[in-house]
Design an enzyme around this catalytic site. Sequence first.
Site, PDB file in Angstrom:
ATOM      1  N   HIS A  70       0.846  -1.204   0.000  1.00  0.00           N
ATOM      2  CA  HIS A  70       0.000   0.000   0.000  1.00  0.00           C
ATOM      3  C   HIS A  70       0.879   1.251   0.000  1.00  0.00           C
ATOM      4  O   HIS A  70       1.225   1.798   1.041  1.00  0.00           O
ATOM      5  CB  HIS A  70      -0.922  -0.004   1.227  1.00  0.00           C
ATOM      6  CG  HIS A  70      -2.032   0.992   1.121  1.00  0.00           C
ATOM      7  ND1 HIS A  70      -3.290   0.755   1.606  1.00  0.00           N
ATOM      8  CD2 HIS A  70      -2.080   2.241   0.579  1.00  0.00           C
ATOM      9  CE1 HIS A  70      -4.068   1.807   1.378  1.00  0.00           C
ATOM     10  NE2 HIS A  70      -3.337   2.724   0.750  1.00  0.00           N
ATOM     11  N   ASP A 315       0.780   2.608   3.743  1.00  0.00           N
ATOM     12  CA  ASP A 315      -0.057   3.689   3.220  1.00  0.00           C
ATOM     13  C   ASP A 315       0.797   4.956   3.055  1.00  0.00           C
ATOM     14  O   ASP A 315       0.352   6.070   3.351  1.00  0.00           O
ATOM     15  CB  ASP A 315      -1.260   3.956   4.141  1.00  0.00           C
ATOM     16  CG  ASP A 315      -2.320   4.829   3.465  1.00  0.00           C
ATOM     17  OD1 ASP A 315      -2.148   5.158   2.274  1.00  0.00           O
ATOM     18  OD2 ASP A 315      -3.309   5.184   4.138  1.00  0.00           O
TER      19      ASP A 315
END
Lengths: 435, 315
Positions: A70, A315
Amino acid sequence: MKFDLLIINGKLIDPAFGFSKKGDIGIKDGKIEKIYAPGKLTPKVISTFPKESILDANGAVVTPGLVDIHVHLREPGREDEETVVSGCESAAAGGFTSLCCMPNTQPAIDNQETVKFVTSLAENADCRVYCIGAITKNREGKELSEIGDLVKAGIVAISDDGDYVQNPDLMRRALEYARMFDLPVITHAEDEFLAAGGVMNESFQSTKLGMPGTPAVAEEIAVIRDIKLAGLTDSRLHVAHVSTVGGVEAIRRGKAEGVKVTAEAAPHHFTLTDDLIAERFDTNLRVNPPLRTEADRQAIIEGLIDGTIDCIATDHAPHTEEEKDTVFDEAPPGIIGLETSLGLAITELVGKGYLSLPDMLAKMSANPAHIMGLTSNKLQEGEIADLTIFNPDAAWIVKEKKFKSKCKNSPFVERKLKGKILVTIMNGRVTFRAK
Amino acid sequence: MKLSSRHLLQLEGVPKKDLELILDSAVSFREILDRPIKKVPPLRGKTVVNVFYEPSTRTRISFDLAEKRLSADTISFSASASSVKKGESLKDTVRNIEAMKIDMVVVRHRSPGVPYYLTQCLDANIINAGDGTHEHPTQGLLDIFTIRQKYKRIKGLRVLLVGDIKHSRVARSNIWGLKTLGASVAICGPTTLLPYEAERFGIDIYTDINEAMEGVDVVNILRIQLERQKAGLFPSQREYTNLFGISRERLKRLNKNFTIMHPGPMNRGVEITNDVADGPASVILDQVTNGQAVRMAVLYLLSGVDERDSSEDSE
């Protein structure tokens, strides 16, 4: 025997196979040519190798390269924030040898050309890059992308990350269609009506600060819906950055019911809570999903321990200093994470006794690679030499100036972490070496 | 005596002795307002900039007058008629203003935390004149001052805030200040306009106005905005008035010698009836007058002007 690289004295850990042993590794032509048991290579033999090809991993762990599924590379469209090359440099500095990049670029990765563009930029970069395609055209949540075409171009999953596919029927079709390709569908679980423009977690902290809050149920309901749809369609669902007690519980229940659901947690969600925001309105604490409460943080850790949460993903979301140097509710959400991920996992999870080192490593390499169907790099002769060497006991302080990412938006600057990356090797090539 | 901070950003966390110092200082400034010449010299030579990114009438005029009455040089700046319209960032705007050698900034902005952000960008003393739905500390102080003026104490009083607590910076500042000074605070409003986990403020929460008003000394009535109805937070103004509007009929549940407050602007006939707003227990206009005294006290105490210097000035 001649090697391009010889790693000596390392503690070899392969979390996929659960072994942990001392040994020396000889690398040739990008592959693990030979693994020697301790003592097999005598100092005399070692002295016959050219000095520059020897990496002494004494006191360090040698493990298959870390995998981050991610990451926001920002290219094309926001090269001022990150490029494929700079993102890969940052990944290498964080011990990663493979990453999957999200499609919320400008234009979105929703067609073959953009996939080819990104992968071509990554050809000579310091990390393997796999693209995640958009679920819907231009990530608008209206029509499915040409998923078959995207698969041909090499995508490993689909996601509209940054946005939830609000229409449940469309999500159902996405899951059904993706099943043809055995492709995981990654959900950014956030009901937009419930989230209602929130800039932080809805909690007593948001009440005190007068900030619009995103309630935990905005995630929980979204996770539950998508697990139900994955069950209905017998498809693979992956829940990105789960951040709430209810989200973790829903995934646990889904797994118990036999739904093909996997999940990831971000290091900031198992490390920080929303209490910090009131201290300094730091825009580097603005992330989406937001930092939650201590109970949520504990639930994430519990989920990592019992396997409800399969992997750790950063992320990584770079934003420029200009964008973040503003007031909290006007700053874009997101922080960088590639270079602090292993340190946070070791400090917060291994150091505090929640996970063993091999279990933690499994959540940062074997498990994410398995979810995305990537070639699983193993510590075996003949395998591709994607390796991470780190000292789990070495302490270091996160320094803004040392980030390789183009952006420095991290709430962990000046934080003391344990677990230092020493060398990253991708395809037999050293892509990072600590100074 | 000095305040423990050189800024006034919020009332949360402000120590009791600081609140008392401001309130005590405001007493003497209040007296000045009754003099024929309402001007004193403590801030002579100081420059205060009022930076208003949100429309405001009374707070802005109140600060402006407070500054002028302390003999400060003042400049007012509104975002609608400035380079903000040309896309300049908040930081650049205020740093440009500071480069013109100013001493204090009074700021109102729609984003919570802007006053704190300015303390990171500027050397000037910062006073929060309302930051989004976070806090409005001088309004909280003037409300508390007005209550204290009437009862000579805060401790032990029961104060009820009625209305849209969720979106009210006034409510938050009142809650923190009143609690620090020992009052018992309650809130009442439709559940959709009460903030999440509000009980963690250590206050009582009601949704029945009749129950909430039982045994209360002070009722502080907050404005209801039509846009909240449009956002679906309550069905109609009519229903709001029926359930939460403060009419004379409802006042009989209050303690004797009760007080009616409203930070304004009022929606007469919606959250408050005319006879309550203009009745004998209403201190609504006193609040406005006291606002100046409190703001003079805050400006004076934060300016760093030595008391001895200012008393010499007064001579």
